[in-house]
Design an enzyme around this catalytic site. Sequence first.
Site, PDB file in Angstrom:
ATOM      1  N   MET A  81       0.708  -1.212   0.103  1.00 34.97           N
ATOM      2  CA  MET A  81      -0.253   0.624  -0.230  1.00 34.97           C
ATOM      3  C   MET A  81       0.586   1.127   0.173  1.00 34.97           C
ATOM      4  O   MET A  81       1.991   0.950   0.064  1.00 34.97           O
ATOM      5  CB  MET A  81      -1.013  -0.129   1.235  1.00 34.97           C
ATOM      6  CG  MET A  81      -1.676  -1.377   1.423  1.00 34.97           C
ATOM      7  SD  MET A  81      -3.189  -1.350   2.893  1.00 34.97           S
ATOM      8  CE  MET A  81      -3.888  -0.039   2.549  1.00 34.97           C
ATOM      9  N   HIS A  82       0.379   1.976  -0.597  1.00 32.98           N
ATOM     10  CA  HIS A  82       0.820   3.767  -0.367  1.00 32.98           C
ATOM     11  C   HIS A  82       2.402   4.166  -0.822  1.00 32.98           C
ATOM     12  O   HIS A  82       1.800   5.477  -0.945  1.00 32.98           O
ATOM     13  CB  HIS A  82       1.216   3.828   1.140  1.00 32.98           C
ATOM     14  CG  HIS A  82       0.652   3.407   2.261  1.00 32.98           C
ATOM     15  ND1 HIS A  82      -0.493   3.796   2.619  1.00 32.98           N
ATOM     16  CD2 HIS A  82       0.563   2.472   2.911  1.00 32.98           C
ATOM     17  CE1 HIS A  82      -0.983   2.862   3.274  1.00 32.98           C
ATOM     18  NE2 HIS A  82      -0.333   1.814   4.268  1.00 32.98           N
ATOM     19  N   ASP A 240      -2.285  -4.661   0.493  1.00 35.78           N
ATOM     20  CA  ASP A 240      -2.189  -6.482   1.060  1.00 35.78           C
ATOM     21  C   ASP A 240      -3.122  -6.708   2.497  1.00 35.78           C
ATOM     22  O   ASP A 240      -3.739  -7.437   2.683  1.00 35.78           O
ATOM     23  CB  ASP A 240      -0.785  -6.780   1.068  1.00 35.78           C
ATOM     24  CG  ASP A 240      -0.062  -5.507   2.190  1.00 35.78           C
ATOM     25  OD1 ASP A 240      -1.027  -3.884   2.633  1.00 35.78           O
ATOM     26  OD2 ASP A 240       1.105  -5.343   2.219  1.00 35.78           O
TER      27      ASP A 240
END
Length: 512
Positions: A81-82, A240
């Site tokens: 992520m991110h 995730d």
Amino acid sequence: MAVVLGVDVSTTATKAVLVDETGTVRGIGVSEYGFDVPRPLWTEQDPRLWWDGTIQAIRSVLVSTGVSGADVAAIGLAGQMHGAVLLDDRDDVLRPAILWNDQRTGAECELIRRAIGADRLIAITGKDALTGFTAPKLVWVREHEPDVWARIAHVLLPKDYVRLRLTGDYAVDKSDGAGTLLFDLAARDWSEEVLERLGIERAWLPQTWEGPQITGGIGASAAAAIGLVPDTPVVAGGGDQAANAVGVGAVTPGVVAVSLGTSGVVFATTDRPLVEPHGRVHAFCHAVPDRWHMMSVMLSAAGSLRWLRDAVAGGTAFADLVTTAAEAPAGSAGLLFLPYLSGERSPHPDPLARGAFVGLTLGHDRRHLTRAVLEGVAFGLRDGLDLMTAAGMPALTQIRASGGGSASPLWRQILADVLGAEIATVETTEGAAYGAALLSAVGAGWFPTVEVAASASVRPTPAASPGPDAPAYAGLHGIYRELYPALAPSFRRLCAWTKSRTCADAGRLHRP
């Protein structure tokens, strides 16, 4: 044989998992790669590695199982992520993706708080501005790389760059979108207020979808490269952690997921958005439609055990190290461990927090050190769980543990004692990739809902229940909670004294 395919685009590898209609894993393909540390505390990755890894992982699992691409009913995507993936108007990558564990954006986090207001930011997004999230990375590019900023046409998250290469579509699921710090948590979509305050163009951002919704079909050239059939459906999938929660069956309130990987995560599903008012734990949309989740994140869970093994027991297998820890008594004869080896996020969002053993005597040996690490991680997870409970988390009925640390019966028992709950594992250990496959099974019409898919496919193992050591751990946790406030001023002074050396060391430690 009909199968679905789950693909997890992680920081160090892409994993492809084939799952049949009974929920059984039929095969796994993995393609590994590295990431770059161009400066201390920076982490970047070329998005093309993810695409190459996806091709290799899918082709590998099809070849190893003998499954035809024509038998794949749908594909689900999960991933780290991110990360900030920046593309121009021809979909060319403008710069390496800035990853989730990049720490360059401290000043930009403060800028975001000032632009929106700290309380308002948490109320809208469910989170404080932290260096890991996507929005501070975009602000950093605006402030430091204006030439790149001027050419941005699309902003994607890592797994959604793979989606673009698969289908030609710009799309993101709502769980991953909620991790950008640009999402309106309650509305389950981009926040016009946050975007306007930060000067980020709405047109750059993809359409958002629920986890099991089909976002498009595989294009002809991608199908030829991978060995699949054109127009095979691709569902939105999940970040995730949300996909991993689907994979362990944490899709309804009461079933909590605990992940014991390098970092440690406590993940609780909710049926409405719940926000911890100080942002010490994070709120997201779930990959399950009309569900949300709260998440507590500690940065060094099993990573703390790895550090101990490498520092004092090089060459010892983890299983052997943990087995000897069982010889030490509960409470490690008065030894406590603070697992803040990489700073911390929950419950102390403090990058300057540091690890510590407290209570060492001549009577302690490696067995006590090891058990203290296992207990310290459990206490840190309990801190996050307590914050989530105080914020309104539904009463938990069972915890589903996953990640490498969950393989230890001793650690599972310590977790049961410290967290005061049953700790089960599940038969399938493929985590986010398995969850992505279940989301695609719903998209393919095999199941009517994600909840039904998880109930039919996820098989919990016998659980560890709180035992006779639980009362002792409750008392020790109270002492543990006193340590960070007492030591935090010393951590800051130490970091100031060793600033240049600490930064250089941190860069080396994260180099692949």
